[in-house]
Design an enzyme around this catalytic site. Sequence first.
Site, PDB file in Angstrom:
ATOM      1  N   SER A  80      -4.808  -2.382   3.134  1.00 31.15           N
ATOM      2  CA  SER A  80      -5.924  -2.976   2.412  1.00 31.15           C
ATOM      3  C   SER A  80      -5.664  -4.458   2.150  1.00 31.15           C
ATOM      4  CB  SER A  80      -6.154  -2.198   1.107  1.00 31.15           C
ATOM      5  OG  SER A  80      -7.365  -2.582   0.493  1.00 31.15           O
TER       6      SER A  80
ATOM      7  N   ASP B 196     -14.029   5.121   5.609  1.00 32.11           N
ATOM      8  CA  ASP B 196     -13.619   4.157   4.586  1.00 32.11           C
ATOM      9  C   ASP B 196     -14.853   3.475   4.008  1.00 32.11           C
ATOM     10  OD1 ASP B 196     -12.500   2.138   3.042  1.00 32.11           O
ATOM     11  OD2 ASP B 196     -10.999   1.593   4.533  1.00 32.11           O
TER      12      ASP B 196
ATOM     13  N   HIS C 150     -10.283   5.359   2.795  1.00 30.68           N
ATOM     14  CA  HIS C 150      -9.588   4.081   2.633  1.00 30.68           C
ATOM     15  C   HIS C 150      -8.086   4.285   2.491  1.00 30.68           C
ATOM     16  CE1 HIS C 150      -9.041  -0.112   1.727  1.00 30.68           C
ATOM     17  NE2 HIS C 150      -8.493   0.157   0.558  1.00 30.68           N
TER      18      HIS C 150
END
Length: 735
Positions: free
Chosen positions: A579, A667, A699
């Site tokens: 991320s 996601d 995610h």
Amino acid sequence: MASGDEPSGELASSLRAIGARYQELSQFPTVTHAALGAGHATSAGGQTFPLYTECSQPDLARRRRLRFSRHYSVHRSPGSAVSVSRAALSAEIHHQLLGQLSPTGQHRAVLTRCPGLGHELLEVWGSTGRSCSVDLTALGKHGEVYKEGPFACLTWSHAEKQLLYVAEKSQPRPQPLFSWDAPGAARPAEEEEEEKGEQFLYHEDWGEALSTCSMPVLCVLDIEESSVTVLEGVPEDVSPGQALWSPDDSGVVFVGWWHAPFRLGLSACSNRRSGIFYLDLSNGRCELLSAEHRAACSPRLSPDGRRLLYLEGAVGGPHRQCLQLRMITWHTRLTATVLDVVQEPTDAFAGIYTDALPPQCWAADSRRALLSTPQRSRTDLLLVDTEAATVMNLTAGLPEGCWVLLTTQWDLLVATCSAPHQPPSLVVGVLPPAGQELTLHWVRAEDAPPVPGVSWKTLTVQVPCGEQSPPPCGTRAFEAVLLSPPAGAALHPLVVCPHGGPHSVFDARWRPTTAALCQLGFAVLMVNYRGSLGFGQAGIDSLLSRVGEQDVTDTQLAAERALESEPLDRRRVALLGGSHGAFIALHLLARHPEHYQACAVRSPVTNLATLLGTSDIPDWRYAALGLPYSFERVPRAEDLAAMLLRSPIAQAPRVRAPVLLCVGARDRRVCPTQALEFYRVLRARGVPVRLLWYPEGNHALSGVETEADVFGNCARWIIRHLGQPCRAAPGQHSP
């Protein structure tokens, strides 16, 4: 999509070693829940308490997570000495979705799924067997019950006659606009014209990891009547959750999140407007107990029913922040701040950053409370005196770097502790009288010995004074946690890991993946750059408008400091992140192409501008660059230009090192096409790149099979491009 040749014999051997390390180290169970039953007097004058725990463990063979229970007896002597013994064999938990002991410990409520029909059943069990069973699905009063996440709860009334829980609101089955039945076919008489044409109507939800949460409702099971009621009176523009009973069972306290004008992603975001509400069941009146325009959550009622603790923070800005600990005196409704936001951390207290208080957090005196929260690069157990508004760290200086409180009942504390080289251990202690808390002694119920081949330390990194656009005073230092294999004749390669978030933290806890990399022969540097949780609100705010600059510079500085001070091979350095950590890693590849030889990232942020219309948290894209956000705001050309310039995609032509990209097709936080765009740029320029696309991945890329595959491919990629480390530590322990 893959590039590169099939693995050689050496790489195949490495792949077997990767699998062996991961399989061994991931098998240590995690305690997810603990509850103490009512105590029984012993002949020696002490008491014995039953302790029930639930554990989670990856089952690689069956590609799912194994859940099982462990039972203990906790013996407390008249002098408050405590001992723990196993009371029964471990047993796998089948079909159970939620469970909760009653306040006296005499009953247990269980939400199960019937394997045949798939129906949800809410049952009550006691010493004589099952006393109540209600088929919630057959009743049709509501949709599925919320089992986890910020809304979920299963709460007993104080009289133990009712159960409170949260479920999805029941919705009429939508009908197509036109009837495609054969002419003259019978239609249900009750079908309403208004429901036609809404078959494909969009329904908002609460974003990443909460896609099934749209319209939660509060529900009550009357155990004696075996009846279910959906409570009325909750404001229509509020989604309720985290509910509990008022002191006399005459009303319900709950957290309500406003969802007007539209919902923003709630997972890992403590900055959403929310409040503590009280719903009076006698008259249906609902009142807001907390501040009007704040973010409040996690209400906890004291044993005597006189005080209600909760967490509160600001709305908007950083998606996670330092929070206040607030308290309502129940009968007067007066609200006070027990612990305020900490701007600059001290040795004694760095602030509160947890997203929830423990379910049972109050001491028996209804004055003291306990909680676990990051304190710099540790997670510590804190004791708060709510009357004196003071705080004490009960675990500072202990060798374990992460302490998680599971429950506090009758002044018995149940917690887990771990460190980067030590899997979680279950521990029990007795809370000493006020003023003597630092004499607290822990007894281990389940002790996991340290794994071989892993040592760790915390590095403090000072930022040079000459930095341009300096952040606020006091935020020129940050930390990193370094894991190291045993010293050998050759230098160790280094894997640099900035955390995601960005407002998160790498605390010194057990992580099977980093321990496995260390056993494979890599040093691992987990960087808590400025903006991380646990270092004061000023540190969090210092990253605003500096995303893509300060976080990137800090990570590079930490890597350089580690390479200078530790026995590491600066010619073999890789990047690993997810991320926002992947965002930092890809920036570093472009800015320092000579420093890094490989990179493996998960769910990467590559283009801030395109995330604006695809992420469940578009507000953060503005806040990250110091731009104001409002629900009505429309992107301007200068906004998009600023976001693009801060994005890795703008510097992709400078990337030379091989890159592995891992993304989940489901996601909601970072659209997977972000990685696809970056992949295409690198592929077109001849840079070695590989893209792994997980069709059911979210995610976090969670799930037993997905997690194992992601780690295996990342470790394999790093070994392929850095070379085999000089030595790999043998695994010798199993859970």
